[in-house]
Design a protein around this motif. Sequence first.
Motif, PDB file in Angstrom:
ATOM      1  N   GLN A  54      -9.531  -8.004 -11.210  1.00 16.35           N
ATOM      2  CA  GLN A  54      -8.452  -8.698 -11.928  1.00 16.35           C
ATOM      3  C   GLN A  54      -7.089  -8.195 -11.488  1.00 16.35           C
ATOM      4  OE1 GLN A  54      -9.151  -8.355 -16.139  1.00 16.35           O
ATOM      5  NE2 GLN A  54     -10.781  -9.896 -16.120  1.00 16.35           N
ATOM      6  N   GLU A  55      -6.977  -6.885 -11.290  1.00 17.27           N
ATOM      7  CA  GLU A  55      -5.703  -6.304 -10.846  1.00 17.27           C
ATOM      8  C   GLU A  55      -5.343  -6.818  -9.452  1.00 17.27           C
ATOM      9  OE1 GLU A  55      -2.187  -4.092 -11.021  1.00 17.27           O
ATOM     10  OE2 GLU A  55      -3.570  -4.717 -12.596  1.00 17.27           O
ATOM     11  N   VAL A  56      -6.301  -6.843  -8.562  1.00 17.41           N
ATOM     12  CA  VAL A  56      -6.066  -7.338  -7.202  1.00 17.41           C
ATOM     13  C   VAL A  56      -5.607  -8.792  -7.239  1.00 17.41           C
ATOM     14  CG1 VAL A  56      -7.262  -7.978  -5.066  1.00 17.41           C
ATOM     15  CG2 VAL A  56      -7.584  -5.702  -6.035  1.00 17.41           C
ATOM     16  N   MET A  57      -6.251  -9.598  -8.055  1.00 22.73           N
ATOM     17  CA  MET A  57      -5.925 -11.029  -8.131  1.00 22.73           C
ATOM     18  C   MET A  57      -4.522 -11.277  -8.671  1.00 22.73           C
ATOM     19  SD  MET A  57      -8.526 -12.445  -6.818  1.00 22.73           S
ATOM     20  CE  MET A  57      -8.342 -14.164  -7.220  1.00 22.73           C
ATOM     21  N   ARG A  58      -3.966 -10.361  -9.432  1.00 24.23           N
ATOM     22  CA  ARG A  58      -2.634 -10.522 -10.031  1.00 24.23           C
ATOM     23  C   ARG A  58      -1.490 -10.373  -9.026  1.00 24.23           C
ATOM     24  NH1 ARG A  58      -0.120  -8.118 -13.826  1.00 24.23           N
ATOM     25  NH2 ARG A  58      -0.423  -6.012 -13.073  1.00 24.23           N
ATOM     26  N   HIS A  59      -1.761  -9.818  -7.856  1.00 23.51           N
ATOM     27  CA  HIS A  59      -0.675  -9.444  -6.942  1.00 23.51           C
ATOM     28  C   HIS A  59      -0.678 -10.299  -5.669  1.00 23.51           C
ATOM     29  CE1 HIS A  59       0.524  -6.012  -9.328  1.00 23.51           C
ATOM     30  NE2 HIS A  59      -0.760  -5.806  -9.543  1.00 23.51           N
ATOM     31  N   ASP A  60       0.422 -11.000  -5.484  1.00 23.19           N
ATOM     32  CA  ASP A  60       0.561 -11.857  -4.298  1.00 23.19           C
ATOM     33  C   ASP A  60       0.628 -11.048  -3.010  1.00 23.19           C
ATOM     34  OD1 ASP A  60       0.554 -14.134  -5.875  1.00 23.19           O
ATOM     35  OD2 ASP A  60       2.748 -14.214  -6.012  1.00 23.19           O
ATOM     36  N   GLU A  61       1.008  -9.782  -3.096  1.00 15.86           N
ATOM     37  CA  GLU A  61       1.070  -8.944  -1.898  1.00 15.86           C
ATOM     38  C   GLU A  61      -0.309  -8.780  -1.257  1.00 15.86           C
ATOM     39  OE1 GLU A  61       4.168  -7.216  -4.800  1.00 15.86           O
ATOM     40  OE2 GLU A  61       2.144  -8.025  -4.926  1.00 15.86           O
ATOM     41  N   VAL A  62      -1.350  -8.868  -2.054  1.00 16.07           N
ATOM     42  CA  VAL A  62      -2.717  -8.736  -1.540  1.00 16.07           C
ATOM     43  C   VAL A  62      -3.129 -10.085  -0.965  1.00 16.07           C
ATOM     44  CG1 VAL A  62      -5.124  -8.199  -2.082  1.00 16.07           C
ATOM     45  CG2 VAL A  62      -3.274  -6.966  -3.243  1.00 16.07           C
ATOM     46  N   LEU A  63      -3.204 -10.140   0.359  1.00 14.87           N
ATOM     47  CA  LEU A  63      -3.587 -11.384   1.030  1.00 14.87           C
ATOM     48  C   LEU A  63      -5.091 -11.579   1.054  1.00 14.87           C
ATOM     49  CD1 LEU A  63      -1.146 -11.238   4.073  1.00 14.87           C
ATOM     50  CD2 LEU A  63      -0.801 -12.355   1.852  1.00 14.87           C
ATOM     51  N   ASP A  64      -5.810 -10.490   1.277  1.00 15.18           N
ATOM     52  CA  ASP A  64      -7.272 -10.537   1.349  1.00 15.18           C
ATOM     53  C   ASP A  64      -7.824  -9.310   0.649  1.00 15.18           C
ATOM     54  OD1 ASP A  64      -7.422 -12.788   3.255  1.00 15.18           O
ATOM     55  OD2 ASP A  64      -6.652 -11.355   4.711  1.00 15.18           O
ATOM     56  N   CYS A  65      -8.992  -9.477   0.053  1.00 11.53           N
ATOM     57  CA  CYS A  65      -9.711  -8.351  -0.539  1.00 11.53           C
ATOM     58  C   CYS A  65     -11.192  -8.587  -0.280  1.00 11.53           C
ATOM     59  CB  CYS A  65      -9.441  -8.253  -2.034  1.00 11.53           C
ATOM     60  SG  CYS A  65     -10.402  -6.933  -2.844  1.00 11.53           S
ATOM     61  N   TYR A  66     -11.834  -7.587   0.326  1.00  9.11           N
ATOM     62  CA  TYR A  66     -13.252  -7.686   0.654  1.00  9.11           C
ATOM     63  C   TYR A  66     -14.015  -6.548  -0.007  1.00  9.11           C
ATOM     64  CZ  TYR A  66     -11.546 -10.776   4.309  1.00  9.11           C
ATOM     65  OH  TYR A  66     -10.933 -11.794   4.986  1.00  9.11           O
ATOM     66  N   ALA A  67     -15.089  -6.891  -0.704  1.00  7.54           N
ATOM     67  CA  ALA A  67     -16.037  -5.886  -1.190  1.00  7.54           C
ATOM     68  C   ALA A  67     -17.032  -5.680  -0.058  1.00  7.54           C
ATOM     69  CB  ALA A  67     -16.747  -6.389  -2.447  1.00  7.54           C
ATOM     70  N   THR A  68     -17.269  -4.411   0.297  1.00  3.63           N
ATOM     71  CA  THR A  68     -18.118  -4.140   1.455  1.00  3.63           C
ATOM     72  C   THR A  68     -19.115  -3.019   1.173  1.00  3.63           C
ATOM     73  OG1 THR A  68     -16.594  -2.483   2.369  1.00  3.63           O
ATOM     74  CG2 THR A  68     -16.257  -4.781   3.055  1.00  3.63           C
ATOM     75  N   THR A  69     -20.044  -2.885   2.084  1.00  6.34           N
ATOM     76  CA  THR A  69     -20.935  -1.738   2.063  1.00  6.34           C
ATOM     77  C   THR A  69     -20.259  -0.609   2.837  1.00  6.34           C
ATOM     78  OG1 THR A  69     -22.037  -2.417   4.097  1.00  6.34           O
ATOM     79  CG2 THR A  69     -22.974  -3.216   2.027  1.00  6.34           C
ATOM     80  N   GLY A  70     -20.814   0.579   2.749  1.00 10.70           N
ATOM     81  CA  GLY A  70     -20.274   1.693   3.518  1.00 10.70           C
ATOM     82  C   GLY A  70     -19.530   2.683   2.644  1.00 10.70           C
ATOM     83  N   ALA A  71     -18.735   3.510   3.299  1.00  7.15           N
ATOM     84  CA  ALA A  71     -18.055   4.605   2.612  1.00  7.15           C
ATOM     85  C   ALA A  71     -17.006   4.109   1.622  1.00  7.15           C
ATOM     86  CB  ALA A  71     -17.405   5.528   3.638  1.00  7.15           C
ATOM     87  N   MET A  72     -16.340   3.029   1.924  1.00  6.55           N
ATOM     88  CA  MET A  72     -15.303   2.491   1.048  1.00  6.55           C
ATOM     89  C   MET A  72     -15.839   1.210   0.391  1.00  6.55           C
ATOM     90  SD  MET A  72     -13.172   4.815   1.623  1.00  6.55           S
ATOM     91  CE  MET A  72     -11.442   4.655   1.402  1.00  6.55           C
ATOM     92  N   ASP A  73     -15.418   0.971  -0.831  1.00  7.53           N
ATOM     93  CA  ASP A  73     -15.932  -0.163  -1.594  1.00  7.53           C
ATOM     94  C   ASP A  73     -15.175  -1.459  -1.341  1.00  7.53           C
ATOM     95  OD1 ASP A  73     -17.874   1.447  -2.936  1.00  7.53           O
ATOM     96  OD2 ASP A  73     -16.269   2.197  -4.231  1.00  7.53           O
ATOM     97  N   TYR A  74     -13.858  -1.350  -1.180  1.00  5.18           N
ATOM     98  CA  TYR A  74     -13.012  -2.530  -1.017  1.00  5.18           C
ATOM     99  C   TYR A  74     -12.009  -2.298   0.108  1.00  5.18           C
ATOM    100  CZ  TYR A  74     -14.864  -4.180  -5.422  1.00  5.18           C
ATOM    101  OH  TYR A  74     -15.714  -4.607  -6.406  1.00  5.18           O
ATOM    102  N   HIS A  75     -11.641  -3.393   0.749  1.00  6.86           N
ATOM    103  CA  HIS A  75     -10.633  -3.370   1.815  1.00  6.86           C
ATOM    104  C   HIS A  75      -9.626  -4.472   1.497  1.00  6.86           C
ATOM    105  CE1 HIS A  75     -13.264  -0.697   4.109  1.00  6.86           C
ATOM    106  NE2 HIS A  75     -14.220  -1.420   3.575  1.00  6.86           N
ATOM    107  N   LEU A  76      -8.375  -4.081   1.382  1.00  2.00           N
ATOM    108  CA  LEU A  76      -7.309  -5.024   1.059  1.00  2.00           C
ATOM    109  C   LEU A  76      -6.374  -5.151   2.251  1.00  2.00           C
ATOM    110  CD1 LEU A  76      -8.316  -3.863  -1.710  1.00  2.00           C
ATOM    111  CD2 LEU A  76      -6.003  -4.205  -2.541  1.00  2.00           C
ATOM    112  N   ARG A  77      -5.926  -6.353   2.495  1.00  2.00           N
ATOM    113  CA  ARG A  77      -4.864  -6.586   3.473  1.00  2.00           C
ATOM    114  C   ARG A  77      -3.638  -6.970   2.673  1.00  2.00           C
ATOM    115  NH1 ARG A  77      -2.861 -10.752   6.908  1.00  2.00           N
ATOM    116  NH2 ARG A  77      -4.254 -12.256   5.930  1.00  2.00           N
ATOM    117  N   VAL A  78      -2.573  -6.188   2.863  1.00  2.00           N
ATOM    118  CA  VAL A  78      -1.373  -6.326   2.038  1.00  2.00           C
ATOM    119  C   VAL A  78      -0.164  -6.588   2.930  1.00  2.00           C
ATOM    120  CG1 VAL A  78       0.143  -5.069   0.451  1.00  2.00           C
ATOM    121  CG2 VAL A  78      -2.334  -4.817   0.276  1.00  2.00           C
TER     122      VAL A  78
END
Length: 152
Positions: free
Chosen positions: A85-109
């Motif tokens: 919900q927080e990610v969706m509120r911000h226009d600066e976040v162009l993309d958000c991916y939930a992924t496997t691996g060491a990190m849970d999410y990757h954002l392009r800002v």
Amino acid sequence: MLEEIDWKLLDLLQADARLSNQELAERVGLSASSCWRRVKALEEAGIIRAYRAEVDAAKAGLGFHAIIHITLTRHSGAVVERFTQEVMRHDEVLDCYATTGAMDYHLRVQCRDLQAFNDFMERSLFRQEGIAQVQTHLVLRPVKVQRSLPRP
């Protein structure tokens, strides 16, 4: 399953969505009415989701570009829901991916500058409960940015 003619239409529209139906029809060897029906079917099937303009971010005043990697403290429904919900509120976040691996999410800002990025981080991610780790990588330059999908 898409036919070859559908892929030709998709290739053309991904390269230039402003092509008229007549231009599309001519380039793929269909009548205008057959072309219109195929494009309409692709839209109705949800394969073509939207038509957009590609904007040069730097020329539009958004010269700061970063990739942010996020690890959550836990993956409970409440933590994940709050974060998304927080990610969706911000226009600066162009993309958000939930992924496997060491990190849970990757954002392009994308932001105006470093100060705007810092403001975004302080009013959003740094205040978010449930985030264990944040790694930011500044984008120095794009190497490959592909807007069209490859054929399967």
